[in-house]
Design a protein around this motif. Structure first.
Motif, PDB file in Angstrom:
ATOM      1  N   VAL A   1      38.805  44.505  39.438  1.00  0.00           N
ATOM      2  CA  VAL A   1      38.562  43.080  39.253  1.00  0.00           C
ATOM      3  C   VAL A   1      37.083  42.730  39.394  1.00  0.00           C
ATOM      4  O   VAL A   1      36.538  41.987  38.598  1.00  0.00           O
ATOM      5  CB  VAL A   1      39.396  42.254  40.270  1.00  0.00           C
ATOM      6  N   LYS A   2      36.431  43.253  40.433  1.00  0.00           N
ATOM      7  CA  LYS A   2      35.015  42.977  40.687  1.00  0.00           C
ATOM      8  C   LYS A   2      34.325  44.246  41.131  1.00  0.00           C
ATOM      9  O   LYS A   2      34.944  45.115  41.746  1.00  0.00           O
ATOM     10  CB  LYS A   2      34.841  41.952  41.822  1.00  0.00           C
ATOM     11  N   ARG A   3      33.021  44.276  40.855  1.00  0.00           N
ATOM     12  CA  ARG A   3      32.218  45.392  41.338  1.00  0.00           C
ATOM     13  C   ARG A   3      30.892  44.872  41.863  1.00  0.00           C
ATOM     14  O   ARG A   3      30.349  43.915  41.340  1.00  0.00           O
ATOM     15  CB  ARG A   3      32.010  46.422  40.237  1.00  0.00           C
ATOM     16  N   SER A   4      30.409  45.509  42.914  1.00  0.00           N
ATOM     17  CA  SER A   4      29.115  45.140  43.476  1.00  0.00           C
ATOM     18  C   SER A   4      28.018  45.838  42.683  1.00  0.00           C
ATOM     19  O   SER A   4      28.286  46.677  41.818  1.00  0.00           O
ATOM     20  CB  SER A   4      29.032  45.588  44.942  1.00  0.00           C
TER      21      SER A   4
ATOM     22  N   CYS B   1      30.792  48.878  46.037  1.00  0.00           N
ATOM     23  CA  CYS B   1      32.153  48.495  46.405  1.00  0.00           C
ATOM     24  C   CYS B   1      32.859  47.871  45.209  1.00  0.00           C
ATOM     25  O   CYS B   1      32.217  47.331  44.309  1.00  0.00           O
ATOM     26  CB  CYS B   1      32.134  47.507  47.570  1.00  0.00           C
ATOM     27  N   LEU B   2      34.179  47.972  45.243  1.00  0.00           N
ATOM     28  CA  LEU B   2      35.030  47.394  44.207  1.00  0.00           C
ATOM     29  C   LEU B   2      36.098  46.527  44.848  1.00  0.00           C
ATOM     30  O   LEU B   2      36.580  46.832  45.939  1.00  0.00           O
ATOM     31  CB  LEU B   2      35.765  48.486  43.417  1.00  0.00           C
TER      32      LEU B   2
ATOM     33  N   ILE C   1      30.661  40.954  47.025  1.00  0.00           N
ATOM     34  CA  ILE C   1      31.913  40.612  46.334  1.00  0.00           C
ATOM     35  C   ILE C   1      32.992  40.077  47.267  1.00  0.00           C
ATOM     36  O   ILE C   1      34.038  39.631  46.802  1.00  0.00           O
ATOM     37  CB  ILE C   1      32.463  41.830  45.540  1.00  0.00           C
ATOM     38  N   ALA C   2      32.746  40.096  48.584  1.00  0.00           N
ATOM     39  CA  ALA C   2      33.792  39.694  49.532  1.00  0.00           C
ATOM     40  C   ALA C   2      33.216  39.059  50.795  1.00  0.00           C
ATOM     41  O   ALA C   2      33.758  39.244  51.877  1.00  0.00           O
ATOM     42  CB  ALA C   2      34.640  40.912  49.891  1.00  0.00           C
ATOM     43  N   ALA C   3      32.135  38.315  50.676  1.00  0.00           N
ATOM     44  CA  ALA C   3      31.462  37.754  51.858  1.00  0.00           C
ATOM     45  C   ALA C   3      32.384  36.890  52.703  1.00  0.00           C
ATOM     46  O   ALA C   3      32.270  36.864  53.938  1.00  0.00           O
ATOM     47  CB  ALA C   3      30.229  36.958  51.439  1.00  0.00           C
TER      48      ALA C   3
END
Length: 158
Positions: A35-38, A58-59, A131-133
Motif C-alpha cells: 500500500v505504501k513505501r517509505s 519500510c512498507l 509512512i506511519a507516524a
C-alpha cells in the motif's frame, strides 16, 4: 484485511535492486497488497559492524494471512533471493521483518510482534515514521513519531 508494517534491508549485491525485487515479490502474492513505501535510506550496520552499509526502508501492506503465514511467505522470498542465515546480524541480500501487525502483541519462539527492537533502531523508526507516524505502538502506547523523537533525543522510548 490486516494492516502490517514491514522493515526491509539489504547490504549485499545491488542493494536497491534487492529492495525493489522484494517489494515486487511481496506484491505478487495474492494475499498481500503493498500500500505504501517509505524512502530508502543508507545506514551503518547494526550489531555486527564489520560489513557493508545497508539500504533500509519500510512498507505498509494489507494481507489476509496470519502473522505466522506471513512470516513463512517472507522466509520463502528471502530464501529465493539468496538470503543465507549464517550469523546473527550478518550481511544479507535481503532482510524483511514484520514490525507491526495491526495492534497485535505476540510472543512466540519464531516471531515477536511488535518487533522487539523496533523502538531502539533509527534505521527502522526513520523510514517507518514517514509512512506511519501516527500509528500507536501497542506495547508502549506511543506513536511511531513520538518513539522516533525520543530516540533522537537520546531517550529510551519506554
Amino acid at each position: 484485511m490486516a494492516v502490517v508494517y514491514l522493515g526491509l534491508g539489504s547490504n549485499i549485491g545491488k542493494r536497491s535492486d534487492n529492495l525493489e525485487m522484494a517489494i515486487q515479490k511481496l506484491d505478487e502474492q495474492p494475499e498481500v497488497e503493498v500500500v505504501k513505501r517509505s524512502s530508502i535510506i543508507e545506514t551503518l550496520p547494526y550489531g555486527k559492524t564489520d560489513q557493508p552499509d545497508f539500504l533500509n526502508m519500510c512498507l505498509m501492506i494489507k494481507t489476509r494471512v496470519s502473522p505466522l503465514e506471513l512470516l513463512e511467505l517472507i522466509h520463502i522470498i528471502e530464501h529465493d533471493m539468496g538470503r543465507v542465515r549464517e550469523e546473527v546480524w550478518g550481511p544479507r541480500t535481503i532482510d524483511i521483518d514484520i514490525l507491526l501487525y495491526e495492534d497485535l502483541e505476540l510472543e512466540l519462539d519464531e516471531l515477536t510482534i511488535p518487533h522487539v527492537e523496533l523502538h531502539k533502531r533509527d534505521f527502522v523508526l526513520n523510514p517507518l515514521s514517514e509512512i506511519a507516524a501516527d500509528v500507536v505502538h501497542p506495547t508502549f502506547g506511543k506513536t511511531i513519531g513520538t518513539l522516533k523523537k525520543e530516540l533522537e533525543a537520546g531517550g529510551h522510548n519506554v
